[in-house]
Design an enzyme around this catalytic site. Structure first.
Site, short mmCIF file in Angstrom:
data_model
loop_
_atom_site.label_atom_id
_atom_site.label_comp_id
_atom_site.label_asym_id
_atom_site.label_seq_id
_atom_site.Cartn_x
_atom_site.Cartn_y
_atom_site.Cartn_z
N GLU A 1 0.81 -1.21 0.00
CA GLU A 1 0.00 0.00 0.00
C GLU A 1 0.85 1.27 0.00
O GLU A 1 0.50 2.25 -0.65
CB GLU A 1 -0.96 0.01 1.19
CG GLU A 1 -2.18 -0.92 1.05
CD GLU A 1 -1.87 -2.38 1.38
OE1 GLU A 1 -0.76 -2.67 1.86
OE2 GLU A 1 -2.77 -3.23 1.18
N HIS B 1 -10.86 -5.44 9.71
CA HIS B 1 -11.49 -5.32 8.39
C HIS B 1 -12.89 -4.71 8.47
O HIS B 1 -13.72 -4.96 7.62
CB HIS B 1 -11.61 -6.71 7.73
CG HIS B 1 -10.32 -7.28 7.23
ND1 HIS B 1 -9.36 -7.76 8.06
CD2 HIS B 1 -9.84 -7.44 5.98
CE1 HIS B 1 -8.34 -8.22 7.35
NE2 HIS B 1 -8.60 -8.03 6.08
#
Lengths: 330, 332
Positions: A63, A132
């Site tokens: 990322e 998440h």
């Protein structure tokens, strides 16, 4: 005359990407599994075939690396839309987002623009547990230099994403995983929704309920329950946190004199505190009751579905808060 | 791995008789040194905010590298980044003005020493975060490749940055996408206040480029000719679409990490030894030995530069402060 069509939130986002990629060859996509696989939530489905691998770029799981590359590409003439698969993963790339993208224009004295969109998705509701399921919009809103968009409907998602891609600054665009299959009316004609305009999703005169993303739908359900008791709630969807359309909230409070703020993010230090503070600073005399907040409990998100449901705000919590704001017994 | 990792050796004919190159290199290295020395002077007078991270001792790297670049090639640099900005063509007046936080500075006084940027010269920005400019350069290379402009991107960073995740992620991404980017690691032996050998077991940091299947070259960073030649190979590779290269330029920071650093992590003897090997002294000798420039010409250029730096620094000290309205501009 606009054509009435019903499509899903995911399809609406896909359409926005497709239209903007067609309109501007500088729009490129970067992210994990977005090409042949079409994205884990199928938002980028079909785009690789249509635009090729130079414009739909599958990246390694890194990322920081690909967000940084998106920033560099944005600074030099591209309009990258970076997909970070889960908002929780943006934390891996926070230096690039908060120290680089957000500050580049200012640090360079306005020489450099960073027309970058980071698309991601957050929220709980399907047992994805603590890493998440978070709602992290406030983190981005807290750092000057970023715009923050958090859409609740297919119509808003499409119009806001198209506008976001045309912004000259970095935009954090947070979708909700529980909304991807939700359907709504989206005209087939092109349209844009400017950033910084909240939307009244339901009119009412007795209490104002401000929210965004998935919680807007919970607020609308709560408003229907309240209606059965003769209470008319006005539901405002902020749609963007930065810029914040406080004017619409103030106008509503001038009518209802009561305000309930609802977010899925944990209650403490959430954006609800900001909106509450601003309303008491700028519209104190309009209030007939304390501003109330409904948010998730201040704990990490548990895996067990019963526990998760209990810790996230539910329709009942919103109904109770609205009744409290009206000094009705709960 | 063997072929991917090379140790650059200077050919005997390098720059042979090329007075133009010699003069350019001599001028740039001295301009950087004079600029950095003046900054220390101004800093001591309390005219600058924050910390000052001097580039003194590493001039051959910026100079040799940037001699290969076009004006529209992109670079990203670190907080020790005025040297590279000067080598890329930055105006010393605008640089001084930025150091002093003035309106005439490159960033209107809003960036300061750690954030020098100049769009016209492709200087995408110096960075206060170690290693953070590396993926940004990879993104600039992505633009160049996508738009087929023939530009390349090059990123300067220190030895310490090679322990950051951003470095590794950027290298891997550039290798996989075969982007026109050159990674220049200026190994000055100290990651801030820690000897790099205490935090990294690789003798040659260039091994880390090779690990990602990126051709990597170790070069004497205090020899401006060697840096120039080694980088030329890398720049040519990038420009012809063959992908990234990593250069490890072994050099030495002659001053502390920042002004005021007590430098307790190294001995005075070690520094003194490196002073004998420092790039400007060495290149003077090369110019004389190879009859590239004579003593008079070398001195003439040097004196002229120091005079010029004095003048522009004075001018910058008289420049206006930015208006208060600047607080609220350039946010989005």
């Amino acid at each position: 005359m606009s054509t009435k069509r019903v499509i899903t939130y995911a399809e609406a986002i896909n359409e926005a990407l497709r239209e903007e990629m067609k309109a501007d060859p500088n729009v490129i996509l970067l992210g994990e599994d977005i090409g042949a696989y079409g994205g884990v939530f199928k938002v980028t489905k079909g785009l690789l075939d249509e635009f090729g691998s130079d414009r739909v770029i599958d990246t390694p799981i890194s990322e920081t690396g690909f967000t940084g590359a998106g920033i560099g590409a944005a600074m030099t003439g591209m309009k990258p839309v970076v997909e970070i698969m889960w908002v929780d993963f943006t934390l891996v790339a926070m230096d690039q987002i908060l120290n680089q993208a957000a500050k580049m224009t200012y640090m360079s004295g306005g020489q450099t623009k960073v027309p970058l969109v980071i698309r991601t998705q957050g929220g709980g509701g399907r047992g994805n547990a603590a890493q998440h399921s978070q709602s992290l919009e406030t983190m981005f809103a807290h750092v000057p230099g970023l715009k923050v968009v958090v859409p609740s409907t297919p119509y808003d998602a499409k119009g806001l994403l198209k506008s976001s891609i045309r912004e000259e600054c970095p935009v954090i665009f947070i979708e909700h995983k529980m909304l991807y299959n939700q359907k709504g009316e989206v005209p087939s004609e092109e349209y844009f929704i400017p950033l910084g305009q909240a939307d009244i999703k339901r009119e009412g005169k007795d209490v104002t309920i401000v929210s965004l993303s998935r919680m807007v739908h919970f607020c609308l359900d709560a408003a229907r329950e309240l209606q059965n008791e003769g209470i008319e709630a006005e539901v405002i969807d902020l749609r963007t946190l930065v810029p914040l359309d406080l004017e619409l909230v103030k106008k509503s409070v001038q009518k209802t004199h009561r305000l309930v703020i609802v977010h899925e993010a944990t209650r403490s230090y959430g954006w609800g505190a900001e909106v509450a503070a601003r309303i008491q600073e700028e519209a104190f005399d309009e209030l007939d009751a304390p501003v109330l907040r409904v948010g998730a409990e201040d704990v990490p998100i548990p895996y067990n579905l019963n526990l998760e449901k209990e810790m996230l705000p539910q329709v009942r919590d919103i109904v109770d808060a609205a009744r409290n704001a009206l000094y009705l017994s709960v | 791995m063997g072929q991917l990792l090379q140790f650059f050796e200077l050919g005997e004919q390098t720059w042979h008789g090329d007075q133009r190159k010699a003069e350019e290199a001599w001028r740039t290295m001295n301009l950087i040194r004079a600029f950095e020395e003046k900054c220390i002077e101004l800093y001591k007078q309390g005219l600058m905010g924050g910390s000052l991270h001097s580039y003194i001792g590493q001039e051959a790297v910026a100079t040799g590298v940037c001699m290969n670049l076009n004006t529209d090639d992109y670079i990203t640099i670190s907080y020790r980044g005025r040297g590279q900005a000067i080598a890329k063509g930055a105006d010393p007046y605008k640089l001084f003005a930025e150091m002093l936080g003035r309106k005439d500075g490159y960033c209107k006084g809003k960036g300061g020493p750690m954030h020098i940027a100049c769009r016209e010269l492709g200087i995408l920005g110096a960075n206060g975060i170690v290693g953070a400019g590396i993926p940004i350069a990879v993104g600039a290379a992505l633009t160049a490749k996508n738009k087929k402009t023939g530009q390349i991107a090059l990123t300067f960073f220190g030895d310490g940055a090679t322990n950051q995740g951003a470095f590794h992620e950027a290298l891997n991404l550039a290798a996989v996408l075969k982007l026109p980017v050159v990674f220049v690691c200026e190994n000055n032996l100290y990651a801030e206040m820690t000897p790099i050998k205490h935090s990294t077991l690789n003798e040659d940091l260039a091994e880390r480029g090779a690990a990602y299947r990126i051709p990597s070259i170790v070069v004497d960073g205090n020899d401006v000719r060697a840096v120039h030649e080694a980088t030329k190979t890398a720049v040519d590779r990038a420009r012809s679409g063959e992908g990234p290269t990593l250069i490890e330029a072994k050099t030495y920071r002659l001053v502390g990490h920042m002004f005021g650093d007590p430098e307790t992590y190294r001995t005075k003897e070690e520094v003194a030894e490196w002073r004998q090997k420092e790039p400007i002294k060495r290149f003077r000798q090369v110019c004389l030995d190879e009859k590239l420039l004579d003593e008079d010409r070398l001195d003439e250029i040097q004196n002229q530069i120091y005079k010029e730096i004095d003048t522009v620094a004075k001018r910058a000290m008289e420049a206006d402060q930015p208006g208060m309205e600047e607080i609220f501009t350039d946010v989005y």
